[in-house]
Design a protein around this motif. Sequence first.
Motif, PDB file in Angstrom:
ATOM      1  N   ALA A   8      58.415  60.512  15.490  1.00 33.84           N
ATOM      2  CA  ALA A   8      57.194  61.298  15.453  1.00 33.84           C
ATOM      3  C   ALA A   8      56.341  61.046  14.224  1.00 33.84           C
ATOM      4  CB  ALA A   8      57.560  62.777  15.526  1.00 33.84           C
ATOM      5  N   ARG A  21      53.475  57.535  25.573  1.00 29.57           N
ATOM      6  CA  ARG A  21      53.504  58.157  24.254  1.00 29.57           C
ATOM      7  C   ARG A  21      54.926  58.589  23.907  1.00 29.57           C
ATOM      8  NH1 ARG A  21      49.384  62.797  24.605  1.00 29.57           N
ATOM      9  NH2 ARG A  21      48.638  62.020  26.612  1.00 29.57           N
ATOM     10  N   LEU A  22      55.651  59.074  24.923  1.00 23.94           N
ATOM     11  CA  LEU A  22      57.033  59.509  24.683  1.00 23.94           C
ATOM     12  C   LEU A  22      57.971  58.327  24.486  1.00 23.94           C
ATOM     13  CD1 LEU A  22      57.220  62.490  27.155  1.00 23.94           C
ATOM     14  CD2 LEU A  22      57.853  62.567  24.741  1.00 23.94           C
ATOM     15  N   LEU A  23      57.545  57.162  24.956  1.00 23.49           N
ATOM     16  CA  LEU A  23      58.384  55.965  24.832  1.00 23.49           C
ATOM     17  C   LEU A  23      57.684  54.925  23.963  1.00 23.49           C
ATOM     18  CD1 LEU A  23      59.538  55.777  28.575  1.00 23.49           C
ATOM     19  CD2 LEU A  23      60.952  56.445  26.644  1.00 23.49           C
ATOM     20  N   ALA A  24      56.921  55.411  22.982  1.00 25.04           N
ATOM     21  CA  ALA A  24      56.061  54.511  22.194  1.00 25.04           C
ATOM     22  C   ALA A  24      56.862  53.408  21.507  1.00 25.04           C
ATOM     23  CB  ALA A  24      55.270  55.311  21.170  1.00 25.04           C
ATOM     24  N   ARG A  29      63.567  59.515  28.439  1.00 22.40           N
ATOM     25  CA  ARG A  29      62.213  60.061  28.452  1.00 22.40           C
ATOM     26  C   ARG A  29      61.562  60.011  27.094  1.00 22.40           C
ATOM     27  NH1 ARG A  29      62.145  65.666  30.724  1.00 22.40           N
ATOM     28  NH2 ARG A  29      59.929  65.341  30.336  1.00 22.40           N
ATOM     29  N   LYS A  30      62.376  59.926  26.045  1.00 24.32           N
ATOM     30  CA  LYS A  30      61.754  59.972  24.714  1.00 24.32           C
ATOM     31  C   LYS A  30      62.339  58.876  23.837  1.00 24.32           C
ATOM     32  CE  LYS A  30      60.952  63.177  20.921  1.00 24.32           C
ATOM     33  NZ  LYS A  30      61.979  62.778  19.963  1.00 24.32           N
ATOM     34  N   ASP A  31      61.470  58.056  23.319  1.00 25.96           N
ATOM     35  CA  ASP A  31      61.880  56.983  22.417  1.00 25.96           C
ATOM     36  C   ASP A  31      60.707  56.746  21.470  1.00 25.96           C
ATOM     37  OD1 ASP A  31      62.863  54.782  21.142  1.00 25.96           O
ATOM     38  OD2 ASP A  31      62.795  53.453  22.881  1.00 25.96           O
ATOM     39  N   VAL A  32      60.540  57.691  20.576  1.00 27.23           N
ATOM     40  CA  VAL A  32      59.415  57.587  19.653  1.00 27.23           C
ATOM     41  C   VAL A  32      59.759  58.375  18.398  1.00 27.23           C
ATOM     42  CG1 VAL A  32      58.273  59.558  20.768  1.00 27.23           C
ATOM     43  CG2 VAL A  32      56.926  58.001  19.366  1.00 27.23           C
ATOM     44  N   LEU A  78      51.471  50.433  14.431  1.00 24.24           N
ATOM     45  CA  LEU A  78      50.698  51.603  14.021  1.00 24.24           C
ATOM     46  C   LEU A  78      49.572  51.910  15.009  1.00 24.24           C
ATOM     47  CD1 LEU A  78      50.605  50.676  10.243  1.00 24.24           C
ATOM     48  CD2 LEU A  78      51.900  52.551  11.278  1.00 24.24           C
ATOM     49  N   VAL A  86      49.826  59.904  18.731  1.00 23.97           N
ATOM     50  CA  VAL A  86      50.965  60.432  19.478  1.00 23.97           C
ATOM     51  C   VAL A  86      51.283  61.904  19.148  1.00 23.97           C
ATOM     52  CG1 VAL A  86      53.468  60.176  19.724  1.00 23.97           C
ATOM     53  CG2 VAL A  86      52.012  58.188  19.930  1.00 23.97           C
ATOM     54  N   SER A  87      51.213  62.277  17.875  1.00 25.21           N
ATOM     55  CA  SER A  87      51.592  63.641  17.499  1.00 25.21           C
ATOM     56  C   SER A  87      50.405  64.509  17.082  1.00 25.21           C
ATOM     57  CB  SER A  87      52.604  63.599  16.343  1.00 25.21           C
ATOM     58  OG  SER A  87      53.694  62.782  16.667  1.00 25.21           O
ATOM     59  N   GLN A 118      63.028  67.907  24.470  1.00 24.84           N
ATOM     60  CA  GLN A 118      61.911  67.553  23.592  1.00 24.84           C
ATOM     61  C   GLN A 118      60.793  66.889  24.387  1.00 24.84           C
ATOM     62  OE1 GLN A 118      63.443  65.326  20.218  1.00 24.84           O
ATOM     63  NE2 GLN A 118      63.830  67.212  19.081  1.00 24.84           N
ATOM     64  N   ALA A 119      61.190  66.053  25.374  1.00 27.14           N
ATOM     65  CA  ALA A 119      60.169  65.409  26.209  1.00 27.14           C
ATOM     66  C   ALA A 119      59.415  66.463  27.013  1.00 27.14           C
ATOM     67  CB  ALA A 119      60.814  64.370  27.120  1.00 27.14           C
ATOM     68  N   GLU A 158      55.383  67.271  26.807  1.00 26.48           N
ATOM     69  CA  GLU A 158      54.488  67.321  27.960  1.00 26.48           C
ATOM     70  C   GLU A 158      53.799  68.675  28.044  1.00 26.48           C
ATOM     71  OE1 GLU A 158      56.887  66.050  31.278  1.00 26.48           O
ATOM     72  OE2 GLU A 158      56.891  63.954  30.597  1.00 26.48           O
ATOM     73  N   ARG A 198      50.046  53.728  18.457  1.00 26.04           N
ATOM     74  CA  ARG A 198      50.194  55.182  18.515  1.00 26.04           C
ATOM     75  C   ARG A 198      48.865  55.914  18.645  1.00 26.04           C
ATOM     76  NH1 ARG A 198      55.259  56.924  16.044  1.00 26.04           N
ATOM     77  NH2 ARG A 198      54.161  58.876  15.719  1.00 26.04           N
ATOM     78  N   TYR A 208      55.245  67.791  15.911  1.00 26.07           N
ATOM     79  CA  TYR A 208      56.258  66.775  15.610  1.00 26.07           C
ATOM     80  C   TYR A 208      57.587  67.206  16.194  1.00 26.07           C
ATOM     81  CZ  TYR A 208      52.829  65.187  12.185  1.00 26.07           C
ATOM     82  OH  TYR A 208      51.691  64.742  11.583  1.00 26.07           O
ATOM     83  N   SER A 209      58.272  66.273  16.854  1.00 26.83           N
ATOM     84  CA  SER A 209      59.620  66.634  17.322  1.00 26.83           C
ATOM     85  C   SER A 209      60.537  66.633  16.105  1.00 26.83           C
ATOM     86  CB  SER A 209      60.113  65.623  18.357  1.00 26.83           C
ATOM     87  OG  SER A 209      60.397  64.403  17.753  1.00 26.83           O
ATOM     88  N   TRP A 227      47.310  54.720  10.228  1.00 28.77           N
ATOM     89  CA  TRP A 227      47.525  54.017  11.506  1.00 28.77           C
ATOM     90  C   TRP A 227      46.674  52.764  11.616  1.00 28.77           C
ATOM     91  CZ3 TRP A 227      51.733  56.176  12.553  1.00 28.77           C
ATOM     92  CH2 TRP A 227      51.907  57.554  12.505  1.00 28.77           C
TER      93      TRP A 227
END
Lengths: 634, 407
Positions: free
Chosen positions: A583, B395-398, A578-581, B348, B271-272, B250-251, B255, B351, B223-224, B289
């Motif tokens: 931040a 966005r989560l898999l950017a 689900r997450k591949d980014v 860049l 993204v963030s 985190q995902a 969300e 994102r 930010y994660s 970016w």
Amino acid sequence: MGQWGVSPFPPIKIPEERVSPKAVKALEPAATDPSFIRNFCIIAHIDHGKSTLADRMLGVTGAVADRDMRAQYLDRMDIERERGITIKSQAVRMPWALDGQTYALNMIDTPGHVDFTYEVSRSLAACEGAILLVDAAQGIEAQTLANLYLAMENDLEIIPVLNKIDLPAADPDKYAKEIANLIGGSPDDVLKVSGKTGVGVEELLDRVVERIPHPVGNPDAPARAMIFDSVYDTYRGVITYVRMIDGHLSPRERIQMMSTRAVHELLEIGVSSPEPSPTQGLGVGEVGYLITGVKDVRQSKVGDTVTTALKPSTEALPGYTDPKPMVFSGLYPIDGSDYPVLRDALDKLKLSDASLNYEPETSVALGFGFRCGFLGLLHLEIVTERLEREFNLDLIATAPSVTYEVTTDDKKVVTVTNPSEFPGGKISSVEEPMVKVGILAPKDYVGTIMELCQGRRGTLLGMEYFGEDRVELRYTMPLGEIVFDFFDHLKSRTQGYASLDYEPSGSQTADLVKVDILLQGEQVDAFSAIVHREKAYAYGLLMTERLKKLIPRQQFEVPIQAAIGARIIARESVRAMRKDVLAKCYGGDISRKRKLLEKQKEGKKRMKMVGRVEVPQEAFIAALSGETETKEKK
Amino acid sequence: MAGPQLIADPAPVDGALPHSVLDGAEERMLSVYLHVPFCRVRCGYCDFNTYTATELRGAKQSDYASEAAAEVAFAGDVLRATGLPDRQASTVFFGGGTPTLLPAADLIRMLSAVRDSIGLAPGAEITTEANPDSVDADYLSALADAGFTRVSFGMQSAVPHVLATLERTHDPDRVPLVVDWARRAGLQVSVDLIYGTPGESLEDWSRSVDAALATGPDHLSAYSLIVEAGTKLARQIKSGLVAQPDEDLQADMYEMVDARLEAAGFSWYEVSNWAKSSEFRSMHNLAYWRSQDWWGIGPGAHSHIGGVRWWNVKHPAAYAGRMSEGLSPGAGRETLSAETRELERILLLARTRDGIPISTLASEARVAVAGLIADDLVNAEAALRGRVELSLRGRLLADAVVRRLTV
């Protein structure tokens, strides 16, 4: 040391004549009276000190001067010396004198492992007697027992010997009794020696002369020599070791292989003592080597009969067969670009290993490799290890398989050595190869061994006590049940005390099925296996669970299924990632972010694609080797 | 800073830039980043280039403003000498470290140096990061009076145990106060949050998001938590003292914050990052970016001018030495090839909400867009209008999307 080890046949070197301190003059090869020849071998388990005893004999007889002595003189290859096992046999001629008469003793080294039964049988057939060598601290082991039976069947004179009597843990009295029970006679007949200190070795040599019958043959008959070993040498090509039965072979003579009728010129004939030493030929009962300049051991097969082209014998010696591979496995280079290296390496190994065979194979999961046939598991292990060590290859081996005869409903018979060849559609029967298994272990482990063997579809044939506390269990079992990880389980369940031997024993019809493993509906060929129907579920569960742990999460859910034909028998899934980014952009450090992306992309390139699923090569390796379970146990 | 070691050229001592940077310079904006490499204590998760008092090896915090001002002057000279068009800074950003550990007068002095040597464009965005416990109303008023337009507070969380794991020392109750003071001073306000801290539950995160929204910011960054090699947190995780952050959680948290912010009237633009309206977007971050030009001032700071990237020596003492000798503080630099610049552009821009114009993509990448739509990684309507814009899932898999666009 080079790729092939140091050649014992350097181009120019004439060894000086060596004489036993006890022998007045060594007997001249090619003209030795058979009544002064003794041909014998040593039957022993790995680690029971055969090589050390052989070294000691070489020293005591003066065949090798002290300054030339190196540990395990006869074991030529690195790998043999390191593992302390003998893969290829050799023969050594040693002088020995008793009561004023000089004798020529030919010691024929035998391979000590179950996979090489045929080679052992030919070595035994070259002898009139055998030294049964047993570790005085451990007692007899299953393989030794198997070879002992073989020797007794060949009517060899057995000289029982307990070795390592210098060890604190030695219990010679107990094991002498055990041996006496086995071969008859009194425990007092068992010689006690120490290969390490030399105690009892001279006495043993005397006994070889006294007890072992001299060879008998017809010197005037057409020449017949039995090949008991054939090795490849970088400088000289194939060196063929023979035992003369009848007649005489001379230098420059043209010889003929009776199985193929191929004719070769004899470039050199001689004896090993232990350095090769050319002679004027070989006569009845003698043991020596032949060099013809051929480059492939397949042209000089163990068990074949050598005769002369001019006056050929009409009757080959009995016992020749072409050993058939029993165990098959796919060998793949971990780095796909090493495929040509692997091909060349196999071509080279083939020159020295007549029982190795292979053909190209392609796997979706593993790329290009070779399907290889082996005599057994140790043979597989040795070949893999030699490929990795001598040719610097990193290999992955698929799960070992055996040969099945599959009859389809329309009466077609298919020979299957690779699960991928298993025919689809209706099957009327499947024949699997069977083996007779002998397991020797302390009696406390009988229960656990029986449980293991029954779990592997074994049928108990019998059970016999040796001495006070050891038992031999005899089973018939499908070979396919042994090739997988039987030996590992046996060892771990018996704290390493059990030893195992097996020999082919026909075939049986069994309810066998092919289990396929699918990733997102795509079959992964390397994981297909032929198993008994009752075990199909367990195999499916094992593999799907393993893969679940090994396959990285993808952008989508990946179902992992085990199936028999179209029927799914087990299922797991790898949840979607689900997450591949990343931040942040690290305060403008874009270069770092780009490098991370480039690294990720590099990583992806090394993935193998199964359909849309990216699978790291390591996952295949780990799934095939069962690493996941091992890790959990730790 | 940890991370992959860059293989690069040495930076020339005079800082001279190649003529290649002139290409297209008219279309690029210029930004200035000012790094303040000091912290009172180092937080366990942080791998930024920052130093506590005991780590300074003779470099003086009190001398820093004049050293940075010297580099600003040096930057102005180099930019002019290169023959770049006369561009005033569109954005200035003070980051750290903890910029507000310095007296307000020091920050103002550095900003003046930018105004004097490079110039400030009309309406320039001037931001400082701030730690809630290192500013008060007077400090913030002083900044606003000197021309600062924006402050970004490192709130991170409203939950004490989460702040404790992060080793943040501020009192969460202070955040609404400092935000209020900043607003009264006339500054735009952003708050930064971190999610996915070990031990943080979805409920904890929900509380933090609500608390952040309750302060009434114009802009929010979330930010994660990334466990960087070499940090105390990485060691704690390795030794089992602290749990590994869970990427699925985190995902979920991402969300949640996206939904909560959209409901509160914010829109994502990176993204963030979310802004109450487009005028509150951080133009400085967007400059990164959008591969604009920026000069990074201070130890370890990174710069980018027209395809040339360089980075300064990391330690404040080494930096002070370079500045006192009048030399460029550059430690290494790389001149990007056309392919690398294109890769970075995609990496860049992907994102950002504005995304990548499909017309600018190579044909392989355009083909890949169809698959990205099918996999719900890219917004289909935006693609039909000619832009690659990430979906929520995208966005989560950017990073995965970028890999597929740059095969």
